[in-house]
Scaffold this motif. Structure first.
Motif, PDB file in Angstrom:
ATOM      1  N   GLU A  67      37.350  34.489  29.548  1.00 27.92           N
ATOM      2  CA  GLU A  67      38.423  35.241  30.197  1.00 27.92           C
ATOM      3  C   GLU A  67      37.872  36.228  31.228  1.00 27.92           C
ATOM      4  O   GLU A  67      38.575  36.640  32.139  1.00 27.92           O
ATOM      5  CB  GLU A  67      39.255  35.977  29.154  1.00 27.92           C
ATOM      6  N   LEU A  68      36.585  36.610  31.044  1.00 33.71           N
ATOM      7  CA  LEU A  68      35.964  37.552  31.971  1.00 33.71           C
ATOM      8  C   LEU A  68      34.489  37.185  32.134  1.00 33.71           C
ATOM      9  O   LEU A  68      33.787  36.970  31.153  1.00 33.71           O
ATOM     10  CB  LEU A  68      36.102  38.977  31.450  1.00 33.71           C
ATOM     11  N   CYS A  83      29.535  34.473  40.349  1.00 26.08           N
ATOM     12  CA  CYS A  83      30.964  34.722  40.131  1.00 26.08           C
ATOM     13  C   CYS A  83      31.827  33.651  40.795  1.00 26.08           C
ATOM     14  O   CYS A  83      32.834  33.210  40.232  1.00 26.08           O
ATOM     15  CB  CYS A  83      31.342  36.110  40.659  1.00 26.08           C
ATOM     16  N   ARG A  87      34.230  31.268  38.632  1.00 23.77           N
ATOM     17  CA  ARG A  87      35.676  31.215  38.891  1.00 23.77           C
ATOM     18  C   ARG A  87      36.130  29.779  39.127  1.00 23.77           C
ATOM     19  O   ARG A  87      37.163  29.349  38.595  1.00 23.77           O
ATOM     20  CB  ARG A  87      35.994  32.080  40.122  1.00 23.77           C
ATOM     21  N   GLY A  92      38.502  33.213  33.887  1.00 26.23           N
ATOM     22  CA  GLY A  92      39.759  33.863  34.259  1.00 26.23           C
ATOM     23  C   GLY A  92      39.596  34.968  35.284  1.00 26.23           C
ATOM     24  O   GLY A  92      40.341  35.039  36.268  1.00 26.23           O
ATOM     25  N   HIS A  93      38.623  35.836  35.077  1.00 26.59           N
ATOM     26  CA  HIS A  93      38.384  36.967  35.970  1.00 26.59           C
ATOM     27  C   HIS A  93      36.877  37.108  36.184  1.00 26.59           C
ATOM     28  O   HIS A  93      36.088  36.822  35.278  1.00 26.59           O
ATOM     29  CB  HIS A  93      38.942  38.266  35.381  1.00 26.59           C
ATOM     30  N   THR A  94      36.490  37.588  37.371  1.00 25.81           N
ATOM     31  CA  THR A  94      35.067  37.746  37.680  1.00 25.81           C
ATOM     32  C   THR A  94      34.799  39.119  38.282  1.00 25.81           C
ATOM     33  O   THR A  94      35.593  39.623  39.083  1.00 25.81           O
ATOM     34  CB  THR A  94      34.576  36.663  38.659  1.00 25.81           C
ATOM     35  N   GLU A 116      37.178  35.074  45.502  1.00 31.29           N
ATOM     36  CA  GLU A 116      38.130  35.272  44.411  1.00 31.29           C
ATOM     37  C   GLU A 116      37.570  36.210  43.341  1.00 31.29           C
ATOM     38  O   GLU A 116      37.757  36.006  42.146  1.00 31.29           O
ATOM     39  CB  GLU A 116      38.522  33.928  43.783  1.00 31.29           C
ATOM     40  N   SER A 118      37.511  39.450  41.121  1.00 33.01           N
ATOM     41  CA  SER A 118      38.492  40.399  40.597  1.00 33.01           C
ATOM     42  C   SER A 118      38.095  41.825  40.946  1.00 33.01           C
ATOM     43  O   SER A 118      38.950  42.679  41.195  1.00 33.01           O
ATOM     44  CB  SER A 118      38.608  40.250  39.076  1.00 33.01           C
ATOM     45  N   TYR A 359      38.551  47.613  32.134  1.00 38.34           N
ATOM     46  CA  TYR A 359      39.034  46.331  32.665  1.00 38.34           C
ATOM     47  C   TYR A 359      39.356  45.366  31.525  1.00 38.34           C
ATOM     48  O   TYR A 359      40.389  44.679  31.556  1.00 38.34           O
ATOM     49  CB  TYR A 359      37.993  45.717  33.603  1.00 38.34           C
ATOM     50  N   LEU A 363      43.096  43.679  30.435  1.00 33.97           N
ATOM     51  CA  LEU A 363      43.417  42.258  30.270  1.00 33.97           C
ATOM     52  C   LEU A 363      44.188  41.995  28.980  1.00 33.97           C
ATOM     53  O   LEU A 363      44.824  40.954  28.829  1.00 33.97           O
ATOM     54  CB  LEU A 363      42.131  41.423  30.274  1.00 33.97           C
TER      55      LEU A 363
END
Length: 457
Positions: A67-68, A83, A87, A92-94, A116, A118, A359, A363
């Motif tokens: 997710e991260l 990253c 991605r 999900g998030h970077t 992309e 985060s 962060y 989430l």
């Protein structure tokens, strides 16, 4: 939550420690087998050896289920590439650490959009901003900002002659006109979220919350304002020193940087017009005296060695420099520095760890609220969180705080409400509305959502 941390150096291991304490499912990724062996021995994490920019390595780390993904290697470019690949492979998030000063805001915005990302984090820039805030208000030992700097928490240490020593908190509003709230107190090894009958003592480390203007007004009324720093001496020509020098110089302060590496000193001199850069070893007392340490309003030690920063800061304090700040990364040395009399220090590692925890909790947010800001306070024994209230929630919104307090967990305090441009130091009749930003202080609780302040019924 599954989180991959790529790069297990000083920053990476600090992030792992902070997220492990939060209970996340962690994977540590590094190309050094000795580093992987060490972090898996110390922390409850899965270790994967390899290059973070290699697709097979990312596959082995389970990037598709992550997710991260956080990349904090020593290379900005490797972090960005890792990253980007993570991605594209399903993370999900970077978040990438990008430290090079040559990447300005415009280029960073472009890279974040195209890759992309985060978030892009720069530990040295964040540390410089914290230092700048403290030098702006030298009476403070620490300053944390919320909601676009419209709300602040200032930590002060009460000296023997402090006008606040002996004050009963319920008398604060009648004695001083400023609308502030004393929301945390550290006394020796204990941290309190104080009630109205709490009595302050000299030696206490207190946290005060309000808008910047109200805090300034309060400190003037209480006689806590010290002379604003005009002449600042920095020891060590690090990236943090570069960023801080630019900020201080732009605000009209006289800045002097002492750096013993000739190439670094030359580079700083070329890139910091208006800043005096001195080539020399700041560990030599004669040099510091010759360069005017006794005439400085503030001294900031920013070398790469914690021990050197502490010792030279102690020397600066002995020369009656009004404000002395030391950069210290190792937690065990922070407490030692306090015992030696250093009131103010910053830790870039702790700053980044706070950002990562914030962060990760964001989430986990519900439909009703979201973590916007998080700070560890009082040596990590307390937290200050900013929540964005996204929609109406039964039992939380539109309920007077005096009624809400009945159902709140112990050691939790509603410290502030930001409603548009209005800052509210809350009283019993105030209410929370959708769209508000709410500042909550807590000790002993992990809050991921505003509703977590309420005791289970």
């Amino acid at each position: 939550m599954k989180i991959i941390v790529c790069g297990c150096g000083k920053i990476g291991t600090t992030i792992l420690a902070a997220l492990a304490a939060e209970g996340h499912d962690l994977v540590a990724l590094d190309d050094d087998p000795a580093v992987i062996a060490e972090v898996t021995n110390i922390y409850d994490v899965i270790g994967v050896r390899g290059n973070g920019a290699d697709c097979e390595t990312l596959e082995n780390a389970g990037v598709r289920e992550a997710e991260l993904f956080i990349a904090v290697t020593g290379s900005d470019e490797l972090n960005m590439l890792a990253c980007f690949l993570a991605r594209r492979m399903g993370a999900g998030h970077t978040i990438a650490r990008i430290r090079n000063p040559e990447y300005n805001d415009a280029s960073l915005d472009f890279m974040k959009r195209e890759l992309e990302l985060s978030m892009a984090i720069n530990p040295e820039l964040l540390a410089a901003r914290e230092l700048f805030d403290i030098l702006r208000l030298p009476s403070a030992a620490k300053i944390e900002t919320f909601s676009g700097r419209t709300f602040e928490m200032v930590e002060l240490i009460l000296r023997e002659d402090s006008p606040l020593a002996g004050l009963v908190l319920r008398d604060l509003r009648t004695r001083f006109k400023a609308k502030v709230l004393i929301c945390t107190v550290q006394r020796e090894d204990k941290v309190f979220i104080p009630l109205g009958d709490f009595v302050l003592k000299s030696g206490d480390r207190i946290g005060i919350t309000a808008s910047p203007s109200e805090i300034g007004k309060f400190m003037r009324e209480a006689g806590l304002i010290t002379k604003k720093a005009r002449r600042v001496m920095l020891l060590g020509g690090s990236r943090t020193a570069f960023y801080l020098s630019k900020m201080l110089s732009a605000s009209g302060m006289d800045v002097k940087v002492i750096e013993k590496n000739e190439a670094v000193a030359q580079e700083l001199s070329e890139n910091l017009p208006g800043v005096s850069v001195v080539l020399g070893d700041g560990a030599q007392q004669e040099l510091l005296l010759e360069e005017g340490i006794r005439d400085s309003d503030a001294f900031v030690s920013l070398t790469g060695m914690d021990e050197e920063n502490i010792l030279i800061s102690i020397y600066a304090a002995s020369q009656k420099v009004p404000k002395v700040i030391s950069k210290i990364n190792r937690d065990e040395l922070c407490s030692m520095a306090e015992k030696l009399g250093l009131e103010t220090y910053i830790s870039p590692r702790r700053i980044i760890a706070d950002v990562m925890v914030q962060y990760a909790r964001a989430l986990e947010n519900s439909q009703d609220s979201q973590v916007e800001t998080l700070y560890k306070l009082m040596d990590g024994r307390a937290e200050a969180l900013e929540f964005l209230v996204k929609q109406s929630s039964e039992g939380l919104t539109e309920t007077p705080l005096r009624e809400l307090a009945v159902n709140m967990k112990p050691n939790i305090l509603m410290a502030g409400i930001i409603r548009g441009r209005k800052t509210i130091v809350p009283g019993g009749e105030d209410v929370i509305l959708p769209g508000d930003r709410v500042i909550v202080l807590t000790s002993g609780h992990r809050l991921a959502d505003l509703s977590d302040i309420l005791a289970a019924r």
